[in-house]
Design a protein around this motif. Structure first.
Motif, PDB file in Angstrom:
ATOM      1  N   SER A   1     -10.662 -21.665  14.990  1.00 27.36           N
ATOM      2  CA  SER A   1     -10.361 -23.083  14.787  1.00 27.36           C
ATOM      3  C   SER A   1      -9.250 -23.310  13.774  1.00 27.36           C
ATOM      4  O   SER A   1      -8.537 -24.310  13.843  1.00 27.36           O
ATOM      5  CB  SER A   1     -11.623 -23.834  14.348  1.00 27.36           C
ATOM      6  OG  SER A   1     -12.122 -23.300  13.143  1.00 27.36           O
ATOM      7  N   SER A   2      -9.086 -22.376  12.823  1.00 26.05           N
ATOM      8  CA  SER A   2      -8.035 -22.540  11.821  1.00 26.05           C
ATOM      9  C   SER A   2      -6.651 -22.325  12.406  1.00 26.05           C
ATOM     10  O   SER A   2      -5.646 -22.627  11.763  1.00 26.05           O
ATOM     11  CB  SER A   2      -8.265 -21.572  10.650  1.00 26.05           C
ATOM     12  OG  SER A   2      -8.162 -20.238  11.091  1.00 26.05           O
ATOM     13  N   ASP A   3      -6.566 -21.784  13.630  1.00 25.63           N
ATOM     14  CA  ASP A   3      -5.274 -21.571  14.272  1.00 25.63           C
ATOM     15  C   ASP A   3      -4.755 -22.829  14.953  1.00 25.63           C
ATOM     16  O   ASP A   3      -3.654 -22.841  15.483  1.00 25.63           O
ATOM     17  CB  ASP A   3      -5.371 -20.464  15.334  1.00 25.63           C
ATOM     18  CG  ASP A   3      -5.624 -19.097  14.715  1.00 25.63           C
ATOM     19  OD1 ASP A   3      -5.363 -18.949  13.507  1.00 25.63           O
ATOM     20  OD2 ASP A   3      -6.092 -18.207  15.428  1.00 25.63           O
ATOM     21  N   TRP A   4      -5.559 -23.874  14.953  1.00 28.71           N
ATOM     22  CA  TRP A   4      -5.208 -25.089  15.689  1.00 28.71           C
ATOM     23  C   TRP A   4      -5.315 -26.316  14.797  1.00 28.71           C
ATOM     24  O   TRP A   4      -6.136 -26.369  13.897  1.00 28.71           O
ATOM     25  CB  TRP A   4      -6.145 -25.269  16.892  1.00 28.71           C
ATOM     26  CG  TRP A   4      -6.032 -24.177  17.900  1.00 28.71           C
ATOM     27  CD1 TRP A   4      -6.761 -23.023  17.948  1.00 28.71           C
ATOM     28  CD2 TRP A   4      -5.112 -24.115  18.994  1.00 28.71           C
ATOM     29  NE1 TRP A   4      -6.369 -22.267  19.013  1.00 28.71           N
ATOM     30  CE2 TRP A   4      -5.361 -22.904  19.680  1.00 28.71           C
ATOM     31  CE3 TRP A   4      -4.124 -24.967  19.470  1.00 28.71           C
ATOM     32  CZ2 TRP A   4      -4.651 -22.531  20.803  1.00 28.71           C
ATOM     33  CZ3 TRP A   4      -3.409 -24.599  20.598  1.00 28.71           C
ATOM     34  CH2 TRP A   4      -3.673 -23.388  21.251  1.00 28.71           C
ATOM     35  N   GLU A   5      -4.468 -27.307  15.069  1.00 29.55           N
ATOM     36  CA  GLU A   5      -4.572 -28.585  14.368  1.00 29.55           C
ATOM     37  C   GLU A   5      -4.659 -29.710  15.386  1.00 29.55           C
ATOM     38  O   GLU A   5      -4.059 -29.639  16.461  1.00 29.55           O
ATOM     39  CB  GLU A   5      -3.397 -28.797  13.424  1.00 29.55           C
ATOM     40  CG  GLU A   5      -2.038 -28.787  14.087  1.00 29.55           C
ATOM     41  CD  GLU A   5      -0.910 -28.878  13.078  1.00 29.55           C
ATOM     42  OE1 GLU A   5      -1.195 -28.853  11.869  1.00 29.55           O
ATOM     43  OE2 GLU A   5       0.260 -28.973  13.503  1.00 29.55           O
ATOM     44  N   VAL A   6      -5.421 -30.738  15.050  1.00 31.03           N
ATOM     45  CA  VAL A   6      -5.666 -31.853  15.970  1.00 31.03           C
ATOM     46  C   VAL A   6      -4.448 -32.771  16.011  1.00 31.03           C
ATOM     47  O   VAL A   6      -3.936 -33.187  14.972  1.00 31.03           O
ATOM     48  CB  VAL A   6      -6.909 -32.656  15.543  1.00 31.03           C
ATOM     49  CG1 VAL A   6      -7.072 -33.894  16.412  1.00 31.03           C
ATOM     50  CG2 VAL A   6      -8.155 -31.787  15.621  1.00 31.03           C
ATOM     51  N   LEU A   7      -4.008 -33.086  17.236  1.00 32.21           N
ATOM     52  CA  LEU A   7      -2.928 -34.041  17.428  1.00 32.21           C
ATOM     53  C   LEU A   7      -3.458 -35.409  17.843  1.00 32.21           C
ATOM     54  O   LEU A   7      -2.933 -36.439  17.436  1.00 32.21           O
ATOM     55  CB  LEU A   7      -1.964 -33.545  18.513  1.00 32.21           C
ATOM     56  CG  LEU A   7      -1.147 -32.296  18.215  1.00 32.21           C
ATOM     57  CD1 LEU A   7      -0.264 -31.963  19.405  1.00 32.21           C
ATOM     58  CD2 LEU A   7      -0.292 -32.498  16.972  1.00 32.21           C
ATOM     59  N   LYS A   8      -4.495 -35.406  18.687  1.00 28.16           N
ATOM     60  CA  LYS A   8      -5.027 -36.661  19.210  1.00 28.16           C
ATOM     61  C   LYS A   8      -6.483 -36.472  19.581  1.00 28.16           C
ATOM     62  O   LYS A   8      -6.864 -35.427  20.101  1.00 28.16           O
ATOM     63  CB  LYS A   8      -4.234 -37.106  20.452  1.00 28.16           C
ATOM     64  CG  LYS A   8      -4.532 -38.515  20.913  1.00 28.16           C
ATOM     65  CD  LYS A   8      -3.983 -39.552  19.936  1.00 28.16           C
ATOM     66  CE  LYS A   8      -4.298 -40.968  20.396  1.00 28.16           C
ATOM     67  NZ  LYS A   8      -3.756 -41.979  19.473  1.00 28.16           N
TER      68      LYS A   8
END
Length: 231
Positions: free
Chosen positions: A91-98
Motif C-alpha cells: 500500500s505504501s507504493d501507491w497514493e490515492v488520486l480519487k
C-alpha cells in the motif's frame, strides 16, 4: 531542504499507516461481542448481528456493475517511493488520486427476519471486489471485460485514457456490499415503528422493526471479511 523532505515524507507515511492500522484494529474488536439472535434483540447500547442483505434502494457499482447498497471505488497512482514494477501490492507504493463512495440504508435478514441498518454514521471492513493490479486480474480476460467500465470511471473523474495499454498507469480498487450477501453488523439497536420508514413498508409486515444505527463517536460497522464473520 531536499534532504529534510525525503526524511520527513516516509516518517509521515509511517504514522499515517500506523493510525489506519490502529483504527482498523479498533473496528475489528467491536465484533468480539456476543452475536445476538433475532428473538433476543432488545433496546440496547450495542448488538452484533449476522445475516444476508436485502436491498430496497440499490445502486450499481462503477466497475463490476453489481447491484449494491454500498461501494467505494478508488483510483491510485504509483507513489514517489513505489517500486518500479507492474504489480505493486504494498500500500505504501501507491497514493490515492480519487475516491468515490456511495452508501445507502439496507435490510439485513437475521434468522429470516428483517432488521433495518441505518448507515448515516457507519464504517466498513470489506473485501476488495476488484483490484486492477492484482496478480489474479491484471493479465486476464476478466480484466478486459472490466476495462470499458474502468476507462469510463477514470474519464468521469478527469483522467485521460486512450486504450487498454494505459492500464499500467492507474490502479483502481472497488469494494462493495451486494444484494443477498453475508454480512455482520455491530451498532446500537432499538425497536421502532415501521411507519417511520416508508421505503421499507413493502418488505415488512410487522408494526415494528428492529433498527441498528450509529453516531459519529460510535458508528455502525459492517463487514464481509471471513475472519470476522466466523471468528
Amino acid at each position: 531542504m531536499n534532504y529534510f523532505f525525503y526524511l520527513m515524507v516516509p516518517l509521515i507515511l509511517f504514522f499515517v499507516l500506523l493510525y489506519l492500522f490502529a483504527e482498523k484494529r479498533k473496528l475489528e474488536k467491536r465484533f468480539k461481542i456476543t452475536r445476538t439472535d433475532f428473538k433476543d434483540l432488545e433496546d440496547t447500547d450495542e448488538v452484533h448481528v449476522y445475516g444476508r442483505t436485502k436491498l430496497f434502494k440499490p445502486t450499481f457499482s462503477p466497475i463490476s456493475k453489481h447491484k449494491c447498497c454500498y461501494y467505494q471505488c478508488t483510483v491510485f497512482q504509483t507513489s514517489r517511493f513505489g517500486k518500479n514494477d507492474v504489480i505493486k501490492n504494498n500500500s505504501s507504493d501507491w497514493e490515492v488520486l480519487k475516491n468515490e463512495e456511495y452508501i445507502g440504508d439496507f435490510l439485513l435478514e437475521v434468522n429470516l427476519e428483517p432488521v433495518l441498518i441505518l448507515t448515516k454514521n457507519s464504517k466498513s471492513l470489506l473485501k476488495v471486489n476488484v483490484d486492477t493490479h492484482s496478480e489474479k486480474l491484471f493479465d486476464t480476460a476478466t480484466f478486459e471485460q472490466y476495462w470499458p467500465n474502468v476507462k469510463s470511471f477514470l474519464e468521469k473523474h478527469g483522467f485521460r485514457v486512450s486504450n487498454v495499454y494505459d492500464k499500467n498507469e492507474k490502479r483502481v480498487k472497488e469494494i462493495l456490499v451486494a444484494n443477498d450477501e453475508q454480512l455482520a453488523v455491530v451498532g446500537k439497536g432499538t425497536w421502532m415503528r415501521t411507519a417511520e420508514f416508508p421505503d421499507i413498508a413493502p418488505y415488512i409486515d410487522n408494526e415494528k422493526v428492529y433498527v441498528i444505527s450509529g453516531t459519529e463517536k460510535s458508528p455502525v460497522v459492517f463487514t464481509n471479511i471471513n475472519s470476522l464473520l466466523w471468528g
